[in-house]
Design a protein around this motif. Structure first.
Motif, PDB file in Angstrom:
ATOM      1  N   MET A 186       0.835  -1.177   0.000  1.00 16.02           N
ATOM      2  CA  MET A 186       0.000   0.000   0.000  1.00 16.02           C
ATOM      3  C   MET A 186       0.886   1.248   0.000  1.00 16.02           C
ATOM      4  SD  MET A 186      -2.922   1.429   2.594  1.00 16.02           S
ATOM      5  CE  MET A 186      -3.504  -0.183   2.852  1.00 16.02           C
ATOM      6  N   ALA A 187       0.422   2.276  -0.669  1.00 26.61           N
ATOM      7  CA  ALA A 187       1.179   3.520  -0.763  1.00 26.61           C
ATOM      8  C   ALA A 187       1.249   4.220   0.589  1.00 26.61           C
ATOM      9  CB  ALA A 187       0.551   4.451  -1.792  1.00 26.61           C
ATOM     10  N   GLN A 188       2.372   4.835   0.820  1.00 25.37           N
ATOM     11  CA  GLN A 188       2.582   5.665   1.996  1.00 25.37           C
ATOM     12  C   GLN A 188       2.735   7.099   1.511  1.00 25.37           C
ATOM     13  OE1 GLN A 188       2.630   4.411   5.228  1.00 25.37           O
ATOM     14  NE2 GLN A 188       2.023   2.521   4.191  1.00 25.37           N
ATOM     15  N   PHE A 189       2.134   8.037   2.227  1.00 32.47           N
ATOM     16  CA  PHE A 189       2.208   9.454   1.911  1.00 32.47           C
ATOM     17  C   PHE A 189       2.967  10.119   3.054  1.00 32.47           C
ATOM     18  CE2 PHE A 189      -1.248   7.931  -0.545  1.00 32.47           C
ATOM     19  CZ  PHE A 189      -1.486   8.819  -1.571  1.00 32.47           C
ATOM     20  N   ARG A 190       4.155  10.690   2.755  1.00 32.78           N
ATOM     21  CA  ARG A 190       4.945  11.379   3.786  1.00 32.78           C
ATOM     22  C   ARG A 190       5.126  12.833   3.353  1.00 32.78           C
ATOM     23  NH1 ARG A 190      10.230  12.689   4.320  1.00 32.78           N
ATOM     24  NH2 ARG A 190      10.833  11.419   2.539  1.00 32.78           N
ATOM     25  N   ASN A 191       4.620  13.739   4.189  1.00 35.65           N
ATOM     26  CA  ASN A 191       4.704  15.171   3.895  1.00 35.65           C
ATOM     27  C   ASN A 191       5.901  15.779   4.609  1.00 35.65           C
ATOM     28  OD1 ASN A 191       2.064  15.908   2.411  1.00 35.65           O
ATOM     29  ND2 ASN A 191       1.434  14.507   4.023  1.00 35.65           N
ATOM     30  N   ASP A 192       6.677  16.574   3.857  1.00 32.32           N
ATOM     31  CA  ASP A 192       7.859  17.196   4.431  1.00 32.32           C
ATOM     32  C   ASP A 192       8.250  18.430   3.610  1.00 32.32           C
ATOM     33  OD1 ASP A 192      10.144  17.563   6.044  1.00 32.32           O
ATOM     34  OD2 ASP A 192      11.364  16.320   4.720  1.00 32.32           O
ATOM     35  N   ASP A 193       8.178  19.584   4.228  1.00 31.94           N
ATOM     36  CA  ASP A 193       8.681  20.833   3.647  1.00 31.94           C
ATOM     37  C   ASP A 193       8.151  21.107   2.233  1.00 31.94           C
ATOM     38  OD1 ASP A 193      10.149  23.192   3.821  1.00 31.94           O
ATOM     39  OD2 ASP A 193      11.913  22.283   2.881  1.00 31.94           O
ATOM     40  N   GLY A 194       6.830  21.053   2.066  1.00 26.10           N
ATOM     41  CA  GLY A 194       6.226  21.378   0.784  1.00 26.10           C
ATOM     42  C   GLY A 194       6.165  20.230  -0.207  1.00 26.10           C
ATOM     43  N   TYR A 195       6.713  19.080   0.152  1.00 30.87           N
ATOM     44  CA  TYR A 195       6.681  17.896  -0.699  1.00 30.87           C
ATOM     45  C   TYR A 195       5.855  16.805  -0.035  1.00 30.87           C
ATOM     46  CZ  TYR A 195      10.212  19.318  -4.083  1.00 30.87           C
ATOM     47  OH  TYR A 195      10.878  19.956  -5.090  1.00 30.87           O
ATOM     48  N   CYS A 196       5.198  16.014  -0.862  1.00 34.86           N
ATOM     49  CA  CYS A 196       4.553  14.789  -0.401  1.00 34.86           C
ATOM     50  C   CYS A 196       5.246  13.659  -1.147  1.00 34.86           C
ATOM     51  CB  CYS A 196       3.063  14.808  -0.691  1.00 34.86           C
ATOM     52  SG  CYS A 196       2.236  13.294  -0.145  1.00 34.86           S
ATOM     53  N   TYR A 197       5.881  12.770  -0.397  1.00 33.82           N
ATOM     54  CA  TYR A 197       6.627  11.666  -0.995  1.00 33.82           C
ATOM     55  C   TYR A 197       5.762  10.410  -0.973  1.00 33.82           C
ATOM     56  CZ  TYR A 197      10.559  14.798  -0.378  1.00 33.82           C
ATOM     57  OH  TYR A 197      11.398  15.886  -0.435  1.00 33.82           O
ATOM     58  N   LEU A 198       5.520   9.839  -2.162  1.00 35.36           N
ATOM     59  CA  LEU A 198       4.741   8.616  -2.278  1.00 35.36           C
ATOM     60  C   LEU A 198       5.674   7.440  -2.450  1.00 35.36           C
ATOM     61  CD1 LEU A 198       2.471  10.683  -2.918  1.00 35.36           C
ATOM     62  CD2 LEU A 198       1.563   8.969  -4.462  1.00 35.36           C
ATOM     63  N   THR A 199       5.412   6.393  -1.692  1.00 36.93           N
ATOM     64  CA  THR A 199       6.179   5.160  -1.817  1.00 36.93           C
ATOM     65  C   THR A 199       5.207   3.985  -1.812  1.00 36.93           C
ATOM     66  OG1 THR A 199       6.489   5.051   0.590  1.00 36.93           O
ATOM     67  CG2 THR A 199       8.256   6.073  -0.689  1.00 36.93           C
ATOM     68  N   GLY A 200       5.647   2.869  -2.367  1.00 37.53           N
ATOM     69  CA  GLY A 200       4.827   1.663  -2.377  1.00 37.53           C
ATOM     70  C   GLY A 200       4.006   1.537  -3.636  1.00 37.53           C
ATOM     71  N   ARG A 201       2.811   0.984  -3.471  1.00 39.31           N
ATOM     72  CA  ARG A 201       1.931   0.773  -4.614  1.00 39.31           C
ATOM     73  C   ARG A 201       0.598   1.444  -4.365  1.00 39.31           C
ATOM     74  NH1 ARG A 201       0.960  -4.205  -6.677  1.00 39.31           N
ATOM     75  NH2 ARG A 201      -1.267  -4.001  -6.649  1.00 39.31           N
ATOM     76  N   LEU A 202      -0.007   1.914  -5.452  1.00 40.94           N
ATOM     77  CA  LEU A 202      -1.297   2.585  -5.365  1.00 40.94           C
ATOM     78  C   LEU A 202      -2.213   1.947  -6.406  1.00 40.94           C
ATOM     79  CD1 LEU A 202      -2.811   4.797  -3.872  1.00 40.94           C
ATOM     80  CD2 LEU A 202      -1.969   6.439  -5.538  1.00 40.94           C
ATOM     81  N   ALA A 203      -2.764   0.801  -6.022  1.00 42.60           N
ATOM     82  CA  ALA A 203      -3.653   0.040  -6.896  1.00 42.60           C
ATOM     83  C   ALA A 203      -5.076   0.089  -6.346  1.00 42.60           C
ATOM     84  CB  ALA A 203      -3.172  -1.406  -6.996  1.00 42.60           C
ATOM     85  N   HIS A 204      -5.998  -0.482  -7.070  1.00 44.29           N
ATOM     86  CA  HIS A 204      -7.420  -0.442  -6.722  1.00 44.29           C
ATOM     87  C   HIS A 204      -7.677  -0.810  -5.264  1.00 44.29           C
ATOM     88  CE1 HIS A 204     -11.541  -2.107  -6.545  1.00 44.29           C
ATOM     89  NE2 HIS A 204     -11.804  -1.009  -7.230  1.00 44.29           N
ATOM     90  N   SER A 205      -7.138  -1.909  -4.798  1.00 48.38           N
ATOM     91  CA  SER A 205      -7.373  -2.335  -3.410  1.00 48.38           C
ATOM     92  C   SER A 205      -6.793  -1.335  -2.408  1.00 48.38           C
ATOM     93  CB  SER A 205      -6.788  -3.730  -3.166  1.00 48.38           C
ATOM     94  OG  SER A 205      -5.401  -3.735  -3.417  1.00 48.38           O
ATOM     95  N   ASP A 206      -5.676  -0.707  -2.752  1.00 47.66           N
ATOM     96  CA  ASP A 206      -5.068   0.304  -1.879  1.00 47.66           C
ATOM     97  C   ASP A 206      -5.920   1.564  -1.838  1.00 47.66           C
ATOM     98  OD1 ASP A 206      -2.709  -1.378  -1.567  1.00 47.66           O
ATOM     99  OD2 ASP A 206      -2.247  -0.786  -3.629  1.00 47.66           O
ATOM    100  N   VAL A 207      -6.467   1.948  -2.993  1.00 50.25           N
ATOM    101  CA  VAL A 207      -7.324   3.135  -3.066  1.00 50.25           C
ATOM    102  C   VAL A 207      -8.551   2.949  -2.178  1.00 50.25           C
ATOM    103  CG1 VAL A 207      -8.812   4.509  -4.584  1.00 50.25           C
ATOM    104  CG2 VAL A 207      -6.505   3.865  -5.334  1.00 50.25           C
ATOM    105  N   ILE A 208      -9.132   1.752  -2.206  1.00 46.10           N
ATOM    106  CA  ILE A 208     -10.296   1.471  -1.362  1.00 46.10           C
ATOM    107  C   ILE A 208      -9.945   1.672   0.108  1.00 46.10           C
ATOM    108  CG2 ILE A 208     -11.819  -0.377  -0.552  1.00 46.10           C
ATOM    109  CD1 ILE A 208     -11.778  -1.452  -3.451  1.00 46.10           C
ATOM    110  N   THR A 209      -8.775   1.223   0.515  1.00 49.06           N
ATOM    111  CA  THR A 209      -8.348   1.363   1.908  1.00 49.06           C
ATOM    112  C   THR A 209      -8.039   2.813   2.261  1.00 49.06           C
ATOM    113  OG1 THR A 209      -7.411  -0.872   1.841  1.00 49.06           O
ATOM    114  CG2 THR A 209      -6.655   0.576   3.611  1.00 49.06           C
ATOM    115  N   LEU A 210      -7.376   3.542   1.359  1.00 51.13           N
ATOM    116  CA  LEU A 210      -6.946   4.913   1.623  1.00 51.13           C
ATOM    117  C   LEU A 210      -8.054   5.959   1.449  1.00 51.13           C
ATOM    118  CD1 LEU A 210      -3.499   4.804  -0.183  1.00 51.13           C
ATOM    119  CD2 LEU A 210      -3.865   5.064   2.280  1.00 51.13           C
TER     120      LEU A 210
END
Length: 95
Positions: free
Chosen positions: A1-25
């Motif tokens: 599942m994707a992780q969203f980390r916000n830091d100093d004006g940036y949002c860093y995405l890591t992992g995967r962002l697929a249909h099942s992850d979108v449902i969870t997020l």
């Protein structure tokens, strides 16, 4: 599942962002990007499908108070953006 980390004006995405992850997020989508975010860095994404692209487009729409740009969109993501004619939602950060 994707992780969203916000830091100093940036949002860093890591992992995967697929249909099942979108449902969870989806219920927490309002909190995934901080108000001061100016750029979403996708360099850490391993995989994204059309549901993930749709979720990112929704985040852009909800974050309309500032010009939100993207950095390091994976080739697969760029192909989906072109296929669905969503370039206006995914401006890339100047290098």
């Amino acid at each position: 599942m994707a992780q969203f980390r916000n830091d100093d004006g940036y949002c860093y995405l890591t992992g995967r962002l697929a249909h099942s992850d979108v449902i969870t997020l989806w219920p927490s989508r309002e909190q995934l990007i901080s108000a001061d975010t100016q750029c979403i860095d996708c360099s850490g994404l391993d995989y994204i499908d059309s549901a993930g692209v749709a979720m990112l487009a929704q985040l852009v729409v909800k974050h309309q108070c500032a010009q939100l740009t993207f950095k390091m969109l994976p080739l697969q993501t760029q192909k989906l953006i072109d296929l669905y004619d969503l370039q206006a939602f995914f401006p890339e950060e100047a290098q």
